[in-house]
Design a protein around this motif. Structure first.
Motif, PDB file in Angstrom:
ATOM      1  N   LYS A  40       0.821  -1.220   0.000  1.00 33.74           N
ATOM      2  CA  LYS A  40       0.000   0.000   0.000  1.00 33.74           C
ATOM      3  C   LYS A  40       0.853   1.267   0.000  1.00 33.74           C
ATOM      4  CE  LYS A  40      -4.502  -1.432   1.653  1.00 33.74           C
ATOM      5  NZ  LYS A  40      -4.410  -2.781   2.284  1.00 33.74           N
ATOM      6  N   GLY A  41       2.073   1.173   0.539  1.00 37.35           N
ATOM      7  CA  GLY A  41       2.983   2.318   0.517  1.00 37.35           C
ATOM      8  C   GLY A  41       3.701   2.458  -0.804  1.00 37.35           C
ATOM      9  N   LEU A  42       3.761   1.383  -1.565  1.00 40.43           N
ATOM     10  CA  LEU A  42       4.484   1.409  -2.844  1.00 40.43           C
ATOM     11  C   LEU A  42       3.586   1.839  -3.995  1.00 40.43           C
ATOM     12  CD1 LEU A  42       6.505  -1.949  -2.598  1.00 40.43           C
ATOM     13  CD2 LEU A  42       7.405   0.370  -2.365  1.00 40.43           C
ATOM     14  N   VAL A  43       2.342   1.372  -3.959  1.00 44.73           N
ATOM     15  CA  VAL A  43       1.410   1.701  -5.042  1.00 44.73           C
ATOM     16  C   VAL A  43       0.286   2.530  -4.433  1.00 44.73           C
ATOM     17  CG1 VAL A  43      -0.020   0.766  -6.898  1.00 44.73           C
ATOM     18  CG2 VAL A  43       2.033  -0.471  -6.179  1.00 44.73           C
ATOM     19  N   THR A  44       0.523   3.835  -4.345  1.00 45.90           N
ATOM     20  CA  THR A  44      -0.440   4.722  -3.693  1.00 45.90           C
ATOM     21  C   THR A  44      -1.485   5.174  -4.700  1.00 45.90           C
ATOM     22  OG1 THR A  44       0.943   6.655  -4.153  1.00 45.90           O
ATOM     23  CG2 THR A  44       1.311   5.548  -2.056  1.00 45.90           C
ATOM     24  N   PRO A  45      -2.710   5.416  -4.256  1.00 45.33           N
ATOM     25  CA  PRO A  45      -3.763   5.842  -5.188  1.00 45.33           C
ATOM     26  C   PRO A  45      -3.511   7.232  -5.772  1.00 45.33           C
ATOM     27  CG  PRO A  45      -4.582   5.778  -2.926  1.00 45.33           C
ATOM     28  CD  PRO A  45      -3.199   5.243  -2.896  1.00 45.33           C
ATOM     29  N   GLU A  46      -2.694   8.028  -5.098  1.00 47.21           N
ATOM     30  CA  GLU A  46      -2.339   9.377  -5.572  1.00 47.21           C
ATOM     31  C   GLU A  46      -0.855   9.580  -5.309  1.00 47.21           C
ATOM     32  OE1 GLU A  46      -4.582  12.805  -4.929  1.00 47.21           O
ATOM     33  OE2 GLU A  46      -6.122  11.844  -6.150  1.00 47.21           O
ATOM     34  N   PRO A  47      -0.221  10.512  -6.084  1.00 51.83           N
ATOM     35  CA  PRO A  47       1.202  10.757  -5.836  1.00 51.83           C
ATOM     36  C   PRO A  47       1.451  11.151  -4.377  1.00 51.83           C
ATOM     37  CG  PRO A  47       0.517  11.817  -7.876  1.00 51.83           C
ATOM     38  CD  PRO A  47      -0.740  11.315  -7.212  1.00 51.83           C
ATOM     39  N   LYS A  48       2.513  10.614  -3.828  1.00 58.63           N
ATOM     40  CA  LYS A  48       2.892  10.916  -2.447  1.00 58.63           C
ATOM     41  C   LYS A  48       4.266  11.544  -2.494  1.00 58.63           C
ATOM     42  CE  LYS A  48       3.451   7.905   0.878  1.00 58.63           C
ATOM     43  NZ  LYS A  48       3.398   6.702   1.743  1.00 58.63           N
ATOM     44  N   THR A  49       4.506  12.596  -1.714  1.00 58.95           N
ATOM     45  CA  THR A  49       5.839  13.193  -1.689  1.00 58.95           C
ATOM     46  C   THR A  49       6.196  13.656  -0.294  1.00 58.95           C
ATOM     47  OG1 THR A  49       7.275  14.925  -2.595  1.00 58.95           O
ATOM     48  CG2 THR A  49       4.931  15.457  -2.453  1.00 58.95           C
ATOM     49  N   GLN A  50       7.452  13.482   0.046  1.00 62.79           N
ATOM     50  CA  GLN A  50       7.962  13.997   1.318  1.00 62.79           C
ATOM     51  C   GLN A  50       8.340  15.468   1.176  1.00 62.79           C
ATOM     52  OE1 GLN A  50       9.592  12.616  -1.039  1.00 62.79           O
ATOM     53  NE2 GLN A  50      11.820  12.569  -0.782  1.00 62.79           N
ATOM     54  N   MET A  51       8.358  15.975  -0.078  1.00 63.83           N
ATOM     55  CA  MET A  51       8.764  17.353  -0.340  1.00 63.83           C
ATOM     56  C   MET A  51       7.605  18.302  -0.016  1.00 63.83           C
ATOM     57  SD  MET A  51      11.805  17.077  -1.145  1.00 63.83           S
ATOM     58  CE  MET A  51      13.029  15.973  -1.822  1.00 63.83           C
ATOM     59  N   ILE A  52       7.953  19.496   0.467  1.00 64.97           N
ATOM     60  CA  ILE A  52       6.913  20.456   0.820  1.00 64.97           C
ATOM     61  C   ILE A  52       7.117  21.766   0.064  1.00 64.97           C
ATOM     62  CG2 ILE A  52       6.295  19.414   3.032  1.00 64.97           C
ATOM     63  CD1 ILE A  52       8.091  21.142   4.488  1.00 64.97           C
ATOM     64  N   PRO A  53       6.050  22.533  -0.152  1.00 65.43           N
ATOM     65  CA  PRO A  53       6.208  23.823  -0.823  1.00 65.43           C
ATOM     66  C   PRO A  53       7.122  24.718   0.002  1.00 65.43           C
ATOM     67  CG  PRO A  53       3.873  23.242  -0.604  1.00 65.43           C
ATOM     68  CD  PRO A  53       4.639  22.268   0.224  1.00 65.43           C
ATOM     69  N   ALA A  54       7.897  25.541  -0.672  1.00 58.24           N
ATOM     70  CA  ALA A  54       8.799  26.455   0.049  1.00 58.24           C
ATOM     71  C   ALA A  54       9.121  27.647  -0.835  1.00 58.24           C
ATOM     72  CB  ALA A  54      10.082  25.732   0.444  1.00 58.24           C
ATOM     73  N   LEU A  55       9.453  28.769  -0.189  1.00 55.28           N
ATOM     74  CA  LEU A  55       9.820  29.982  -0.914  1.00 55.28           C
ATOM     75  C   LEU A  55      11.065  30.591  -0.291  1.00 55.28           C
ATOM     76  CD1 LEU A  55       7.617  32.732  -2.342  1.00 55.28           C
ATOM     77  CD2 LEU A  55       9.274  33.424  -0.639  1.00 55.28           C
ATOM     78  N   TRP A  56      11.983  31.019  -1.133  1.00 50.50           N
ATOM     79  CA  TRP A  56      13.195  31.707  -0.685  1.00 50.50           C
ATOM     80  C   TRP A  56      13.109  33.158  -1.142  1.00 50.50           C
ATOM     81  CZ3 TRP A  56      12.854  26.706  -2.179  1.00 50.50           C
ATOM     82  CH2 TRP A  56      13.438  25.750  -1.351  1.00 50.50           C
ATOM     83  N   LYS A  57      13.155  34.080  -0.157  1.00 49.31           N
ATOM     84  CA  LYS A  57      13.070  35.516  -0.448  1.00 49.31           C
ATOM     85  C   LYS A  57      14.432  36.005  -0.912  1.00 49.31           C
ATOM     86  CE  LYS A  57       8.976  37.117   1.014  1.00 49.31           C
ATOM     87  NZ  LYS A  57       8.410  37.607  -0.236  1.00 49.31           N
ATOM     88  N   PHE A  58      14.472  36.635  -2.067  1.00 48.35           N
ATOM     89  CA  PHE A  58      15.771  37.036  -2.616  1.00 48.35           C
ATOM     90  C   PHE A  58      16.556  37.990  -1.721  1.00 48.35           C
ATOM     91  CE2 PHE A  58      18.702  39.476  -5.264  1.00 48.35           C
ATOM     92  CZ  PHE A  58      19.516  38.428  -5.678  1.00 48.35           C
ATOM     93  N   PRO A  59      15.920  39.025  -1.121  1.00 47.55           N
ATOM     94  CA  PRO A  59      16.723  39.940  -0.297  1.00 47.55           C
ATOM     95  C   PRO A  59      17.484  39.213   0.817  1.00 47.55           C
ATOM     96  CG  PRO A  59      14.552  40.861  -0.706  1.00 47.55           C
ATOM     97  CD  PRO A  59      14.521  39.449  -1.221  1.00 47.55           C
ATOM     98  N   GLU A  60      16.865  38.191   1.401  1.00 43.51           N
ATOM     99  CA  GLU A  60      17.542  37.408   2.447  1.00 43.51           C
ATOM    100  C   GLU A  60      18.657  36.564   1.854  1.00 43.51           C
ATOM    101  OE1 GLU A  60      13.375  36.914   4.988  1.00 43.51           O
ATOM    102  OE2 GLU A  60      14.432  35.111   4.329  1.00 43.51           O
ATOM    103  N   VAL A  61      18.344  35.876   0.769  1.00 40.08           N
ATOM    104  CA  VAL A  61      19.328  34.993   0.122  1.00 40.08           C
ATOM    105  C   VAL A  61      20.528  35.803  -0.366  1.00 40.08           C
ATOM    106  CG1 VAL A  61      19.734  33.452  -1.847  1.00 40.08           C
ATOM    107  CG2 VAL A  61      17.608  33.279  -0.545  1.00 40.08           C
TER     108      VAL A  61
END
Ligand code: GTQ
Ligand code: FE2
Length: 353
Positions: A40-61
């Motif tokens: 069930k962990g290998l063939v999931t009904p929908e895409p699964k990802t450990q990655m999360i949305p993220a944003l890097w602000k240019f002035p800080e970077v």
């Protein structure tokens, strides 16, 4: 005896009898394992990802990046890059499961030595003038918004004979190459490669409606080294003017390989989109994990229900199958790059809303 084994991948619980557990223990000695515990962990009904949305602000970077200029030279670093680490999986040098991204800085007077590798790279120029990247004998002068490709095994070096620090976004398919465990790399004895083509040469030869006699009939990467922003932006303006504005993506072009109309690289594909002032996009999702860089403007993107505010040169990531929706408070231009061509080549790419 009954043991309850939690299988987090499967998200379900099996009551394992003593006999069953004894059987699992026995087969493990033969390097065998029961699929039914993990299926069930290998063939999931929908895409699964450990990655999360993220944003890097240019002035800080930018500020932190300039501090890197004080602690390490480009020569020592080989490439002075701050990795954009997906907070869902830090320490893996990945922004999505298939792609690496980083911000590279080259200070006035520095060079980053010539090398080549199986991983393909792209640069999207953020800030500064006077630096170049030399790829396969073509010297591309870097200006804000330029999109420069470095295909598999293409020799490349960077230099900054100018007066300002120059920064750009690097995206490489290293995690894809390393997934297949097919990485090779090579350093040249000469720090800089021989340049025999000036900036714009490959664009003029291949991307203006003609092809040089004898151009190959098939090529799995674009022969164009630099797609300059100055040439792309007027095309977006034309689309806007005639109302060719996609409800999800805005007035958008896809960077193409002029030999076959395909993506610029077999593993990575890129787009440039103009969002008119006041644009409120419809929601969209697709299985490719996408990295956005803001070339111009100001706005927000709602990703997986959370709002991210962006401005010029900010970078943000939308992991696979996360729904997103763009809003522009000013006329904006978004660059984006993803692993879509690799997924399409395998027949696994999907989109939805
Ligand atoms: O500029 O050649 O961000 O080889 C990572 C690996 C940049 C480069 C990166 C590289 C480069
Ligand atoms: Fe490189």
């Amino acid at each position: 005896m009954t043991a309850v084994i939690d299988t987090p991948q499967a998200g379900n619980k099996h009551n394992i009898t003593g006999a069953r557990q004894a059987y699992y223990d026995k087969i493990s000695k033969y390097h065998l394992a029961p699929l039914w515990e993990v299926l069930k962990g290998l063939v999931t009904p929908e895409p699964k990802t450990q990655m999360i949305p993220a944003l890097w602000k240019f002035p800080e970077v930018e500020k932190l990046m300039l501090e890197a200029g004080d602690v390490i030279t480009a020569e020592e670093a080989e490439r002075r890059v701050l990795v954009l680490e997906n907070p869902g999986e830090p320490g893996k040098s990945k922004i999505t499961n298939s792609l690496f991204a980083g911000i590279q800085l080259i200070m006035p007077g520095e060079i980053a030595d010539a090398h080549q590798h199986v991983a393909s790279a792209i640069r999207f120029v953020l800030k500064g003038k006077g630096a170049y990247t030399a790829v396969e004998g073509e010297k591309a002068q870097m200006e804000h918004g330029d999109f420069i490709i470095t295909a598999n095994w293409a020799p490349h070096d960077h230099g900054n004979p100018g007066k300002e620090p120059v920064m750009w976004l690097d995206v490489l398919d290293m995690p894809t190459i390393n997934h297949f465990q097919t990485s090779f790399a090579n350093h040249f004895d000469e720090k800089m490669q021989n340049v025999n083509h000036e900036d714009g040469d490959s664009f003029e030869r291949y991307a203006t409606g003609v092809l040089p006699d004898g151009a190959p009939a098939a090529m799995n990467r674009s022969p164009v080294i630099n797609y300059p922003y100055k040439k792309m932006k007027p095309i977006l303006d034309r689309l806007k003017k005639t109302g060719d504005i996609d409800k999800r993506h805005g007035a958008r072009v896809r960077y193409a390989n002029p030999i076959n109309g395909g993506p610029v690289l077999p593993t990575m594909g890129a787009n440039l989109a103009l969002l008119p002032k006041g644009f409120k996009g419809e929601p969209y999702r697709s299985t490719d994990g996408t990295i956005f860089a803001v070339a111009e403007g100001k706005g927000t993107t709602v990703i997986d229900g959370k709002e991210y505010s962006w401005g010029v040169n900010d970078v943000f990531v939308v992991p696979p199958w996360k729904r997103f929706q763009h809003n522009a408070s000013e006329e904006s231009v978004l660059f984006s790059i993803s692993d879509r061509p690799a997924q399409e080549a395998l027949g696994i790419w999907r989109e939805g809303n």
